[in-house]
Design an enzyme around this catalytic site. Structure first.
Site, PDB file in Angstrom:
ATOM      1  CG  ASP A 230      -1.956   1.103   1.179  1.00 59.37           C
ATOM      2  OD1 ASP A 230      -3.034   0.837   0.620  1.00 59.37           O
ATOM      3  OD2 ASP A 230      -1.685   2.227   1.670  1.00 59.37           O
ATOM      4  CG  ASN A 238      -4.532  11.142  -5.608  1.00 61.62           C
ATOM      5  OD1 ASN A 238      -3.774  11.324  -6.550  1.00 61.62           O
ATOM      6  ND2 ASN A 238      -5.259  10.046  -5.476  1.00 61.62           N
ATOM      7  CG  HIS A 243      -7.610  12.700  -8.372  1.00 59.34           C
ATOM      8  ND1 HIS A 243      -7.665  11.623  -7.507  1.00 59.34           N
ATOM      9  CD2 HIS A 243      -8.395  13.669  -7.818  1.00 59.34           C
ATOM     10  CE1 HIS A 243      -8.451  11.921  -6.477  1.00 59.34           C
ATOM     11  NE2 HIS A 243      -8.917  13.152  -6.645  1.00 59.34           N
ATOM     12  CG  ASP A 247      -4.475   8.700 -12.471  1.00 56.87           C
ATOM     13  OD1 ASP A 247      -4.849   8.154 -11.412  1.00 56.87           O
ATOM     14  OD2 ASP A 247      -5.264   9.222 -13.283  1.00 56.87           O
ATOM     15  CD  GLU A 273      -4.523   4.062  -1.446  1.00 55.08           C
ATOM     16  OE1 GLU A 273      -4.754   4.365  -0.262  1.00 55.08           O
ATOM     17  OE2 GLU A 273      -5.392   4.158  -2.340  1.00 55.08           O
TER      18      GLU A 273
END
Length: 350
Positions: A230, A238, A243, A247, A273
């Protein structure tokens, strides 16, 4: 993952083709063999034993070959033997002439049988050889027991050539059609089982395809290292950078997995994630070593995107699965270890 999907699709296609060949082999062996034996009885003549011998011998050899297949399951060998028997039977029957010189009429089904047994390339070669032998045989009428008319022979050879060409066209384009359909199916499977952002496998692949592979080929996977990963504080990343940048972080992490895992290892985007790493034939210590290596690479390789340069760290939970029935439990255990790594301060392997 892509290679395993291709393997699964390829195996399915080969299984279908093998089933088709088994049906053809069984039909020729049982049905044609029985017809030969029946005609052998019908043509029995104590003063002319050659035709019954050809028919009884052909039928008996077909029965023997299907018995060989049932005992050994060697489909390729059985089909090749059957093809040779078919060719010998055709040549012997035409040499004799059959009942009332009707042998030529019985030869027409056999090119299609050869294509069914051998596949396009081998069957085309086999039919070409058979055609040459027929031409040589029929153009020497004095060497035949049969009494064929010249016009009958020429029409037979032309018709036989047409049958072979038509069979080749049919099987050639059937094979091309199957290849196109197989490629389309592979593409659909890839799309359904791939995360579009990271191009890693998704959870659907793990739950369906991979679970089935564990069941079918346990010797290739166990012990199976199970690693949950994680990205630390990804939501804050973010929120701070947007975002689109988030990405790019996910893509970067996926690239790290691809670059530093073995070809047989599987990296899956489990959601958001979170990632799942599956390490075949890897014990607990080895799995922790792999997770630590990935953790260190991520921590020591700052993420860079445009003018943004920021560290990326991740937490890892590791366990090992020993059998297919414990796979889901192993994932949960790795997830629990992941939470311990987070609770202990993140950027750790537990």
């Amino acid at each position: 993952m892509q290679s395993s999907l291709r393997l699964d699709t390829g195996k399915h296609a080969r299984k279908i083709d093998a089933t088709r060949r088994i049906y053809i082999l069984s039909f020729v062996s049982y049905i044609a063999g029985a017809v030969m034996v029946l005609f052998g009885f019908m043509s029995w003549d104590a003063n002319a034993l050659l035709l019954p011998t050809i028919l009884f011998g052909g039928g008996s050899l077909f029965f023997a070959n299907i018995l060989y297949f049932q005992l050994t399951k060697q489909l390729d060998s059985a089909c090749q033997i059957e093809a040779v028997l078919v060719a010998i039977f055709v040549l012997a029957l035409i040499y004799h002439g059959g009942h009332n010189n009707t042998a030529l009429y019985w030869a027409f089904p056999f090119p299609a049988i050869l294509f069914g047994l051998l596949g396009v390339r081998k069957a085309l070669l086999s039919n070409a050889i058979l055609m040459v032998l027929l031409i040589v045989l029929l153009l020497q009428p004095d060497a035949l027991l049969a009494d064929y008319k010249e016009a009958e022979v020429s029409r037979f050879l032309v018709s036989m050539l047409i049958v072979i060409v038509v069979c080749w066209i049919n099987d050639h384009f059937r094979e091309r059609s199957h290849e196109a359909m197989s490629a389309l199916q592979k593409s659909k499977d890839m799309e359904a089982n791939t995360d579009p952002l990271t191009l890693l496998v998704n959870r659907r692949y793990i739950e369906a395809n991979f679970a089935q592979q564990l069941h079918n080929y346990p010797q290739h996977y166990f012990p199976l290292g199970v690693v949950m990963c994680d990205i630390d504080h990804f939501k804050l990343f973010n929120d701070q950078y947007g975002h689109d940048v988030g990405d790019e972080v996910l893509k970067t992490v996926a690239d790290i997995f691809r670059s530093h895992l073995r070809p047989q290892d599987i990296a899956c985007r489990n959601g958001g994630e979170e990632f799942l790493l599956l390490l075949p034939q890897t014990d607990l210590e080895q799995s922790k070593s792999v997770a630590e290596k990935i953790r260190a690479i991520m921590a020591n390789q700052p993420f860079m995107f445009g003018s943004i340069e920021a560290p990326i760290t991740a937490s890892f939970g590791v366990t090992v699965c020993q059998e297919q029935s414990h796979f889901q439990a192993a994932i949960k255990a790795a997830d629990q270890q992941l939470y311990r790594a987070k609770a202990a301060g993140r950027n750790q392997v537990h």
